[in-house]
Scaffold this motif. Sequence first.
Motif, PDB file in Angstrom:
ATOM      1  N   PRO B  15       0.764  -1.213   0.102  1.00  0.00           N
ATOM      2  CA  PRO B  15       0.055  -0.116  -0.099  1.00  0.00           C
ATOM      3  C   PRO B  15       0.758   1.372  -0.011  1.00  0.00           C
ATOM      4  N   ASP B  16       2.104   1.309   0.404  1.00  0.00           N
ATOM      5  CA  ASP B  16       2.990   2.541   0.372  1.00  0.00           C
ATOM      6  C   ASP B  16       3.997   2.884  -0.800  1.00  0.00           C
ATOM      7  N   CYS B 184       0.295   9.542   5.143  1.00  0.00           N
ATOM      8  CA  CYS B 184      -1.044   8.799   5.128  1.00  0.00           C
ATOM      9  C   CYS B 184      -0.737   7.467   5.686  1.00  0.00           C
ATOM     10  N   HIS B 185       0.581   6.826   5.579  1.00  0.00           N
ATOM     11  CA  HIS B 185       0.696   5.451   5.705  1.00  0.00           C
ATOM     12  C   HIS B 185       1.394   5.407   7.418  1.00  0.00           C
ATOM     13  N   GLN B 186       0.760   5.962   8.302  1.00  0.00           N
ATOM     14  CA  GLN B 186       1.111   6.067   9.555  1.00  0.00           C
ATOM     15  C   GLN B 186       1.651   4.740  10.085  1.00  0.00           C
ATOM     16  N   THR B 187       0.795   3.746  10.022  1.00  0.00           N
ATOM     17  CA  THR B 187       1.167   2.411  10.515  1.00  0.00           C
ATOM     18  C   THR B 187       2.800   1.923  10.192  1.00  0.00           C
ATOM     19  N   GLN B 188       2.979   2.394   8.988  1.00  0.00           N
ATOM     20  CA  GLN B 188       4.523   2.033   8.507  1.00  0.00           C
ATOM     21  C   GLN B 188       5.514   2.742   9.274  1.00  0.00           C
ATOM     22  N   LEU B 189       5.298   3.965   9.624  1.00  0.00           N
ATOM     23  CA  LEU B 189       6.145   5.070  10.076  1.00  0.00           C
ATOM     24  C   LEU B 189       6.460   4.845  11.569  1.00  0.00           C
ATOM     25  N   ARG B 190       5.780   3.900  12.146  1.00  0.00           N
ATOM     26  CA  ARG B 190       6.104   3.415  13.549  1.00  0.00           C
ATOM     27  C   ARG B 190       7.345   3.135  13.910  1.00  0.00           C
TER      28      ARG B 190
END
Lengths: 238, 238, 238, 238, 238, 238
Positions: B15-16, B184-190
Amino acid sequence: MNNEQCRILAVGAHPDDIEFGCGGILLAEAERGSVISLCLCSRGEAGTNGSPEEREAEARKAAKLLGAAIEFLDLGGDCRLDSSAANNLAVARTIRKERADVLLSPTAVRNQHPDHIVVSQLCRHAARLARYGGLGELNEQSAHTIKHHFEYAITPEAEPPNDRVSLRIDIGAKFERWVELMECHQTQLRTRRYVDLQTARARSLGLEAGVEYAQVLFPTADFLIANLDDLPLSVRLF
Amino acid sequence: MNNEQCRILAVGAHPDDIEFGCGGILLAEAERGSVISLCLCSRGEAGTNGSPEEREAEARKAAKLLGAAIEFLDLGGDCRLDSSAANNLAVARTIRKERADVLLSPTAVRNQHPDHIVVSQLCRHAARLARYGGLGELNEQSAHTIKHHFEYAITPEAEPPNDRVSLRIDIGAKFERWVELMECHQTQLRTRRYVDLQTARARSLGLEAGVEYAQVLFPTADFLIANLDDLPLSVRLF
Amino acid sequence: MNNEQCRILAVGAHPDDIEFGCGGILLAEAERGSVISLCLCSRGEAGTNGSPEEREAEARKAAKLLGAAIEFLDLGGDCRLDSSAANNLAVARTIRKERADVLLSPTAVRNQHPDHIVVSQLCRHAARLARYGGLGELNEQSAHTIKHHFEYAITPEAEPPNDRVSLRIDIGAKFERWVELMECHQTQLRTRRYVDLQTARARSLGLEAGVEYAQVLFPTADFLIANLDDLPLSVRLF
Amino acid sequence: MNNEQCRILAVGAHPDDIEFGCGGILLAEAERGSVISLCLCSRGEAGTNGSPEEREAEARKAAKLLGAAIEFLDLGGDCRLDSSAANNLAVARTIRKERADVLLSPTAVRNQHPDHIVVSQLCRHAARLARYGGLGELNEQSAHTIKHHFEYAITPEAEPPNDRVSLRIDIGAKFERWVELMECHQTQLRTRRYVDLQTARARSLGLEAGVEYAQVLFPTADFLIANLDDLPLSVRLF
Amino acid sequence: MNNEQCRILAVGAHPDDIEFGCGGILLAEAERGSVISLCLCSRGEAGTNGSPEEREAEARKAAKLLGAAIEFLDLGGDCRLDSSAANNLAVARTIRKERADVLLSPTAVRNQHPDHIVVSQLCRHAARLARYGGLGELNEQSAHTIKHHFEYAITPEAEPPNDRVSLRIDIGAKFERWVELMECHQTQLRTRRYVDLQTARARSLGLEAGVEYAQVLFPTADFLIANLDDLPLSVRLF
Amino acid sequence: MNNEQCRILAVGAHPDDIEFGCGGILLAEAERGSVISLCLCSRGEAGTNGSPEEREAEARKAAKLLGAAIEFLDLGGDCRLDSSAANNLAVARTIRKERADVLLSPTAVRNQHPDHIVVSQLCRHAARLARYGGLGELNEQSAHTIKHHFEYAITPEAEPPNDRVSLRIDIGAKFERWVELMECHQTQLRTRRYVDLQTARARSLGLEAGVEYAQVLFPTADFLIANLDDLPLSVRLF
């Protein structure tokens, strides 16, 4: 490039290199009004056929057909060209003098005449030197930055590996005049079938791209664009 | 390309991928009126962070910011993509459906996520299959020939060797919106600093070319031109 | 390497090459007690900005910040460097004089300033010549064998293809001092944004490796180990 | 790496690949206390000589000499291995189970047995998949990140181009035991002189590096170091 | 080639290069009646061991064992060879004088003694110059066209990437005499184990091809055949 | 090769690949008495022009002109070929059945029809599998070892980089019959000028080598020779 007249400097090692390697392209450019200069780094003194005088005359005849200026640099003569800083500077002087927008030079693929490789290196380096302000011996002319540097392949063997992106230039409309241009070099056609070789190559390069005849240039730098709209057609036929 | 609206299809494995690898370019294209579609070959099911539902939602949010259509292909799911003829055909179907002029897909450089390499191969092959008339299972849509196919690099390591000519696209005017798109891809930036990595890369690619920020595309085919005038600027700064 | 102080010789073509290409690494080495020498093969005489005197002064200022010795070789001057046996010997003499354990020199990637390529070749060859006993003109100093030879890339374009294994050196702790080091070369920063370019590059190289900033070196030889325990960390983040 | 015991997972396509390609290295690692596991992706069912039972017995005998655990994966059998996402996951499961610090796998050079190339790709991809948290079918074991991935070459032809930096491991002290290890595979020595070939290769690789015998590993990632002191010896003899 | 006696010219940079790199091949050629000439571009003046007089004597002794003529070119001496047009012409003169059918020269792989690379380039270019009719300084001898040009690798590191097709020459029957030939260079064997290195390499190259010992040559040009029957055996053992 | 009749197996993905890529070579081989078999991995079902029945008929007509046997393998059909172990085995079965001395298959250069790449890989692998004794499903035929494996390029773009040594086969005497052979594939000539493209390519390849027309093969293995006398002519004209 802007809408002004484009200034093209084509450099070759021997009197016939340019016509064989990118003559059709230069004819197309001449027609659209580009200003073309040829720079030859020898008079072909080492050739089996043709005296230096004959070969110079042949090159001048071709230049005339092209409507191009022509200059002969004396870098020691055919088969005596060295890849040296001094020679880099000599070519840089020509680039400045001609105020070239586009520089065309041979590829450096290693399996070819040593002079082709040397001239390839000289041009690649000269294009940088031309723009540096501190080179005293070049100061008759102000520093100059070219816009593009492309390489042409004098023979099929001189084409770089085919995973590099190249530019095919449609020369179909100029084909007969290109043959005429190559045939200016009569002394060289006595023992080698250069014209047949080049036309077969241009035919193959063209048909791959969906046109009758094409010649090819190899970029030496990335392109900078604002939109994908700025791009020419991709060759995606076979 | 002609003056009509350009149709761009960007394909990613996860998705990213698209936003990280070419999001700035798509923003620039959207602004000039290109029609953009995103095609994702998984919902990122294998990621350590983010459920497939969250990740799909993030991708849809980014697509909305871009004003782009978005499609999810089910090819088995994240980390389960295979380079197969069946999958080639699935991507070809999307190309036909979208009537894409320009196809954007990941590079196939080998040191990256296996799905990136697979999607690169699927797109390369699908672009051919889309134009063949005899493929029964694709016949809901008529055969279609794309005009351009470029590859984007999802990470710096995924860039092909730097002796290949690439296209730098100036994304300076879109920089803030691109960051917003990636975020937008907050989950991946954790757990990974992707935004920092991508903006540092775009800064380096841009400054080399004399602009503030750039992203890069890699052509998969030669270009055909009529004149040297058809060419964009060369990057010749350093 | 043994536990004694490490002697590092960094060679550059122009007064700013070393600081831009591996200045952060040298700062880290200086801190751990390595003895550093800089050898410059020109005074940057050809530059558009800065007189040779100014540029020498800038280089001496940077050397001082590094706590490094500095030497200027006269090989003909900026843009006049040749890849010749005589110049190989001149660099070999410096290697012997400095008793270098580690030699750092520019890469030879072809799309860069000709002097960078020449100095790359000179160093590669000089490292061999330094160890041969029969070279009369070098006999003021006894033969000397370096332990390591690594190459640094002066610009991003000068990095070799990314399928070659490289060494990332974490320079995060030295970042501000590295910027200070680069800013010694004020004359060169008037028209080109070198510091921005280099810091963006170091940021991208660092984030890929999980640190804040990194510079990169390219080995020129295989490594010999007794156990896998002898190896540094692998970069396996993205 | 830290000072704890190192866990090494060596993967091969056929029962003898590991011993031939990196057996001497594993002996040296075993001696310094590393924990070694062998994973074989077939029982050599397709070989002209030796039944699968005989070949499994030979591999188990070699593992015993090494003091290594051994596992046979069933991926369809010798000559039937496919480079698929499902097989990537199967190898990832083994990597997780073994909690490997170091992964050793065959190179992917194309002129070798197809199974070698497939296993090379499976391992390269599995090393990534092992660390992703969202792969349900792997969840018997928690996600695991390896520290290093190196490739070994089963035959001289399988060595990558020699401009890539490699690691030579001195196996002189283990030479006789390595021969013994290879000779476990008696069925394979009936018609091919593998032991002679491998010892001649190790002799050549060793003498180049100044030791009696060496085997070679090829890194798949860059190294991150804090100082040049972190590096092993360079091979700079001839 | 025709049935007449074959004339072979082997060129080396230093007195021992030829024996180490292709001595076994020359012994096999001598036996079948080929006429062999050796051309050395230095007397090894820079070596740590052996005076130029000793080294010349060693080379003459080896030439005698081979039944070969020997010539020493003075191109400035060991470690002082330049890749220049003048030197190209000097080697071309020797090619003409010897009327060579086959030219053997070192490879140009970059990680080796600079003289090896220079001599590789000189030979590659000289082979062209020898056939051009217009080179006044070569006119003592008429123009001459060689039939084949192959490169030999002086060390294992000097072998080109292994995706290039090479020629393995079975030297098993000449092995002892080849060792004897190499051992003529006693001064060079004091500090480096060249004979061990070369025999291990020849063993590995031979066993790969199914013979006891082999040396290897690298073609520099395509082959032209009328039928597939014209081809030698392919190496397809492992 | 020995003096017996040579058995040649040419494999193609689609009904016209073989004639376009190496038809002239097969005509020359047929004339000297070689036994030729064609193996096609699809019936061209996906083509825009021509039904599978028409295309099979065209291929059979061409085979008849060649005096060759012809077999159609069903591997899923045009555009549906996968690079799988099962397909490797299917091609290996054909190699065994035909007892091929020489295997001809497409190159694997990536910018071409996916089926070409797949068939290239299948053939490369099948040539190994054919010789292994333990493959039960192949045991209708005894194990078989081919003598040579060469690759042909279906289009100019499919030729590998030109630094690889290739074999030019003089097809001048067969030119008209080759055109006739290609023209069997009438359905394919409706929309693409394949015959023009192939003849221009053969003209260029031939003139480079000093003959009227040539086709080209790419070796996949080294050659083993006893003497330099065993070699064909080198192409050294331009």
